[in-house]
Design an enzyme around this catalytic site. Sequence first.
Site: not given
Length: 135
Positions: A81, A88
């Site tokens: 994550e 991102e």
Amino acid sequence: MAEPASSGPGPLRPPNGLWRRRVASFGHAFRGVWAALRSEVHLRFHAATTVVVIGLGFYCGISRLEWALVAISVACVWAAELMNTAIEALTDLASPAYHPLAGKAKDVAAGAVLLAALGAAVVGVLVFGPRIFSH
């Protein structure tokens, strides 16, 4: 013949400032985790799940090996994550407008999180399932 005197640190002594830089790097890492926790809803979900899993582990009295499997699973999901969040952010920086390769990078990173979470779920079922469903 005599050895010349060394003016630098001894062979067992780290270079000046090494420990300070090492400690600072931990600070940067913790700051990154905290920033991700504040900004990423999915990471907060993983944090809540981690708390539940740890509580369930204590409640069920899981073995040392089971704790190791649970810890590795939790760490893998968190690491995936955090890497997804970093990818991102970098993708958004490099390609503010939509680009198919930017979308692909984000999708692949999200896929890594999905696989880590599915693997952790399998470990959870194998470790906790017999205890939960035997009652």
